[in-house]
Design a protein around this motif. Structure first.
Motif, PDB file in Angstrom:
ATOM      1  N   GLU A 134     -11.948  -3.169   2.288  1.00 23.43           N
ATOM      2  CA  GLU A 134     -11.053  -2.905   0.828  1.00 23.43           C
ATOM      3  C   GLU A 134     -11.637  -2.020  -0.260  1.00 23.43           C
ATOM      4  N   ARG A 181     -11.350  -5.555 -12.216  1.00 25.73           N
ATOM      5  CA  ARG A 181     -10.848  -4.507 -11.858  1.00 25.73           C
ATOM      6  C   ARG A 181      -9.821  -4.190 -12.073  1.00 25.73           C
ATOM      7  N   LEU A 191       2.071   1.384  -3.354  1.00 22.65           N
ATOM      8  CA  LEU A 191       1.108   2.424  -4.850  1.00 22.65           C
ATOM      9  C   LEU A 191       0.304   3.579  -3.410  1.00 22.65           C
ATOM     10  N   MET A 250      -0.557   1.681 -12.155  1.00 20.41           N
ATOM     11  CA  MET A 250      -0.532   0.497 -11.018  1.00 20.41           C
ATOM     12  C   MET A 250      -1.611   0.070 -10.364  1.00 20.41           C
ATOM     13  N   GLN A 251      -2.615  -1.635 -10.136  1.00 17.30           N
ATOM     14  CA  GLN A 251      -3.273  -1.439  -9.737  1.00 17.30           C
ATOM     15  C   GLN A 251      -3.020  -2.462  -8.284  1.00 17.30           C
ATOM     16  N   MET A 252      -3.835  -2.824  -7.666  1.00 20.32           N
ATOM     17  CA  MET A 252      -3.896  -3.285  -6.940  1.00 20.32           C
ATOM     18  C   MET A 252      -5.142  -4.603  -7.099  1.00 20.32           C
ATOM     19  N   ARG A 255       0.715  -1.498   0.046  1.00 18.83           N
ATOM     20  CA  ARG A 255      -0.019   0.102  -0.112  1.00 18.83           C
ATOM     21  C   ARG A 255       1.028   1.264  -0.106  1.00 18.83           C
ATOM     22  N   MET A 290      -1.512  -2.004 -25.302  1.00 18.78           N
ATOM     23  CA  MET A 290      -1.884  -3.623 -25.302  1.00 18.78           C
ATOM     24  C   MET A 290      -3.313  -3.580 -25.847  1.00 18.78           C
ATOM     25  N   CYS A 343      -7.493   3.936  -4.764  1.00 14.91           N
ATOM     26  CA  CYS A 343      -6.303   2.523  -6.109  1.00 14.91           C
ATOM     27  C   CYS A 343      -7.136   3.331  -7.121  1.00 14.91           C
ATOM     28  N   ILE A 344      -8.532   3.677  -7.539  1.00 13.71           N
ATOM     29  CA  ILE A 344      -8.470   3.200  -8.780  1.00 13.71           C
ATOM     30  C   ILE A 344      -8.329   4.779  -9.300  1.00 13.71           C
ATOM     31  N   LEU A 354      -7.252  -4.769 -13.692  1.00 12.03           N
ATOM     32  CA  LEU A 354      -6.966  -4.872 -15.507  1.00 12.03           C
ATOM     33  C   LEU A 354      -7.513  -3.674 -16.528  1.00 12.03           C
ATOM     34  N   PRO A 394      -2.935  -1.635 -16.796  1.00 13.86           N
ATOM     35  CA  PRO A 394      -1.971  -1.143 -15.773  1.00 13.86           C
ATOM     36  C   PRO A 394      -0.573  -1.653 -16.178  1.00 13.86           C
ATOM     37  N   GLU A 451     -10.699   1.502  -0.024  1.00 15.11           N
ATOM     38  CA  GLU A 451      -9.310   1.473  -0.853  1.00 15.11           C
ATOM     39  C   GLU A 451      -8.963   1.130  -2.485  1.00 15.11           C
ATOM     40  N   PHE A 470      -7.046  -7.582  -3.932  1.00 10.68           N
ATOM     41  CA  PHE A 470      -6.789  -7.459  -2.927  1.00 10.68           C
ATOM     42  C   PHE A 470      -6.524  -8.686  -2.262  1.00 10.68           C
ATOM     43  N   GLN A 471      -6.551  -9.093  -1.209  1.00 11.15           N
ATOM     44  CA  GLN A 471      -6.291 -10.142  -0.480  1.00 11.15           C
ATOM     45  C   GLN A 471      -7.997 -10.884   0.060  1.00 11.15           C
TER      46      GLN A 471
END
Ligand SMILES: Nc1ncnc2c1ncn2[C@@H]1O[C@H](COP(=O)(O)OP(=O)(O)O)[C@@H](O)[C@H]1O
Ligand code: SF4
Ligand SMILES: [Mg+2]
Lengths: 329, 328
Positions: free
Chosen positions: B210, A170, A65, A97-99, A62, B1, B217-218, A172, A176, B213, A101-102
């Motif tokens: 999350e 989401r 990012l 740059m993206q994430m 985190r 891409m 993030c986006i 993608l 990124p 978050e 999550f768990q």
């Protein structure tokens, strides 16, 4: 750090969470979640980041990012120091740059349809009209091997694995170059973990993605990682290529983590020496002096309590933070 | 891409594609309508809303008309102890001035319904705006706002209403719309703190989720995160809060009316608010022994409405969050 091939370069990163007490909310201490770590990630590679739960892996992801602003240190992404930019400039960088999550149950807004969730990044950055976004959502759903007709449904109608695919779609959406995968398979059924890892690998090849892949044990990252970093209590203790780390772990903590990974061959499994970790991870609010691992280290000596072992390059590309790492060379 | 389409045979069809898709709200609604008490509550509330809107059509008589020589008529179904003879057209009898009780009770529904719903809307808007800002921005502002809510919370509600009403009843604002505006303002000032605290708590916990978050993030902006992600997920407790607060407001109005601090009596029946149940109860208590229906009729209406909202609130709480079943 002039290497062209370096996509992300983290230097001396700290993230401390202040601990507030009392009516006046005075700071009485800090959780040293990330306490001075440095690493590079090369374009197109997967860096595995491993450590027990609570050692600061998610916080690292985190902080990289800028979802948590680092306390200090720098995070250079394609040459831009992310810690120095804010507002609109940072918001635009987020496209790259993206994430993932768990927790696939907590990471999707339960009030939005799958289509709204996956299409939101496109609308937020105004890179698509509503109609274009709908079309893109369908493509993205197919890309993560879900039925495009799922876009009108709500997250609660899906299984954990399906939700994780929605989260991947989401991430993608904005195409990124870098994705932090924060334990993307830990919450999933063992039977579908491999599917999701394979999907991530396939997407990486297709789009030349760079991953920071976080996991809490070494078995999960073995397959996908090019290099592996091991973290303990806010610091990095070892970093090496995957094959090097799995065949010649030099830090006692890496060795312990590795001996928890089952070997498929029963003879080898019975013959091998195990280093069993005992005790709990100390609190990151009050870490041990010297080497952080000394309270659980089987080979600790007096010096380990006095000074902190340097994170040194013991062999080309193999970094380790232990006074006695040479013993295992 | 560029995104390429996966070949169809690779698409995992794990869910039944033909099952109709329902949002959380739709699922909650279907749970709610399976709860008999809540459905009864909805019908009762709906009935009183209907009475309130169509009072002029439904009420058999003009609620303000003084029928001379027909004071204190008992209802036809219960002659009671009086020797005054009941008349069939006055279904609930008449009051001390010879006005039709039934018509007055029907008109009284207007005040209770408006007092139930209108201030609630104001309170929800005010409370959730402040709670949202407080929780989302945090820091000193949050601290300041929460201390303010502590002060308001600590002050006894009824005492506050009585002070405000006594002090301002004869001012311009106190006379505006028979005093209803002043009443609304007083109700809003006391009750927004509950909503603000509720929403603030929601925001603080949702902020850690999350999916919020992920929204940051986006690259979603703060306003989008608040209105698209946090607010829709805070609505359930708000709806439940409203269902339990509305009866409280209705009772407060009735109590103030009973204490003589509520609505001013209307002068002509062209006015929207003619009387309220609280005012009717105040009138009725003077003749409690000889004319119990003067007090009973509005009191039963208040009790019925309050009970209906409580049933509805219980059902809403269970329907909106099945894990909350049996709490409160
Ligand atoms: N927002 C936060 N505020 C305070 N402490 C936090 C916060 N996030 C994480 N921590 C603390 O930082 C430490 C590292 O957490 P985390 O990065 O989530 O570990 P991991 O992902 O390796 O399990 C933990 O002790 C955790 O309690
Ligand atoms: S420095 Fe000392 S305590 Fe730390 S890992 Fe090495 S031997 Fe163990
Ligand atoms: Mg974590």
């Amino acid at each position: 750090m002039t290497d062209n091939n370096v996509l992300l370069s983290v230097d001396d990163l700290f993230k401390h969470f202040p601990i507030m007490r009392g009516v006046l909310q005075r700071q009485v201490g800090a959780v040293r979640a990330v306490d001075g770590i440095s690493f590079d990630i090369h374009r197109g590679e997967t860096l595995g980041l491993v450590g027990e739960s609570g050692c600061g892996k998610s916080t690292t992801g985190r902080a990289v990012l800028q979802l948590h602003r680092p306390t200090s240190g720098s995070v250079r992404f394609e040459g831009t120091d992310l810690t120095q930019i804010k507002g609109e400039e940072l918001r635009l960088m987020r496209r790259k740059m993206q994430m993932i999550f768990q927790d696939p149950y907590a990471s999707l807004n339960p009030r939005m349809t799958v289509g709204e969730i996956i299409g939101e990044p496109l609308l937020v950055h105004k890179v698509a009209t509503k109609a274009e976004a709908d079309e893109r959502v369908k493509q993205l759903l197919e890309l993560v091997k879900l039925n495009p007709s799922f876009s009108t449904r709500y997250p609660h109608e899906f299984s954990g694995g399906q939700r994780q695919r929605i989260g991947i779609a989401r991430a993608l959406a904005l195409q990124p170059s870098f994705i932090v995968c924060d334990e993307p398979i830990s919450a999933l059924d063992v039977s579908i973990q491999a599917q999701v890892v394979n999907l991530l690998e396939e997407l990486q090849n297709k789009f030349n993605l760079t991953y920071l892949f976080i996991a809490h044990d070494l078995s999960m990252v073995r397959h996908i990682s090019d290099r592996v970093a091991v973290m303990y209590l806010g610091v990095m203790v070892e970093l090496a290529t995957r094959d090097e780390l799995y065949s010649h772990p030099l830090h006692p903590y890496s060795q312990a983590l590795l001996s928890a990974v089952p070997i498929p061959d029963p003879v080898a499994e019975a013959a091998r020496q195990r280093t069993i970790l005992t005790g709990d991870v100390p609190s990151p609010a009050n870490p041990p002096s010297g080497c952080r691992f000394r309270t659980r280290c089987p080979i600790a000596e007096a010096i380990c309590a006095e000074s902190r072992p340097e994170f040194r390059e013991i062999r080309p590309g193999h970094f380790v933070a232990c006074f006695f790492a040479d013993r295992y060379l | 891409m560029s995104v390429q389409t996966a070949s169809p045979n690779k698409i995992a069809v794990i869910n039944d594609v033909f099952k109709p898709s329902r949002s959380l709200g739709q699922e909650a609604w279907s749970r709610l309508i399976r709860n008999k008490a809540s459905v009864a509550g909805m019908f009762i509330v709906g009935f009183f809303i209907f009475l309130a809107i169509f009072a002029p059509v439904i009420a058999p008589m003009d609620p303000l008309k003084l029928h001379s020589g027909k004071r204190f008529l008992p209802p036809p179904f219960d002659q009671g102890a009086t020797n005054i003879k009941a008349e069939p057209e006055f279904l609930l009898g008449t009051d001390s001035l010879g006005r039709d009780v039934l018509s007055r009770v029907i008109y009284g529904a207007r005040v209770s319904m408006v007092v139930g719903f209108l201030p609630t809307t104001i309170i929800l808007l005010m409370g959730s705006t402040i709670g949202m800002i407080s929780g989302y921005i945090g820091g000193k502002l949050d601290n300041l706002l929460m201390r303010l809510t502590d002060v308001i919370y600590a002050f006894p509600d009824l005492l506050f209403f009585i002070i405000v009403m006594v002090a301002l009843r004869d001012s311009f604002i106190g006379q505006f719309m028979n005093g209803l505006v002043l009443l609304f303002a007083a109700l809003a000032i006391v009750n927004w703190v509950g909503v603000a605290r509720l929403i603030r708590g929601q925001v603080l916990s949702l902020k850690q989720k999350e999916f919020v978050e992920a929204a940051r993030c986006i690259g979603a902006k703060d306003t989008r995160i608040m209105f698209r992600h946090i607010l829709p997920n805070s609505l359930s407790p708000l709806i439940v809060w409203a269902a339990f607060t509305i009866p409280g407001l209705i009772i407060t109005e009735a109590v103030l009316g009973y204490l003589g601090l509520g609505l001013r009596p209307a002068t002509d029946s062209g006015q929207f608010f003619v009387t309220s149940w609280g005012v009717l109860m105040l009138d009725g208590q003077t003749a409690i022994n000889s004319q119990p229906y003067l007090l009973l009729a509005p009191a039963i209406c208040v009790a019925l409405v309050v009970l209906a909202f409580t049933f509805l609130g219980d059902g809403l709480r269970d329907a909106l969050d099945p894990r909350m079943r049996g709490t409160q």
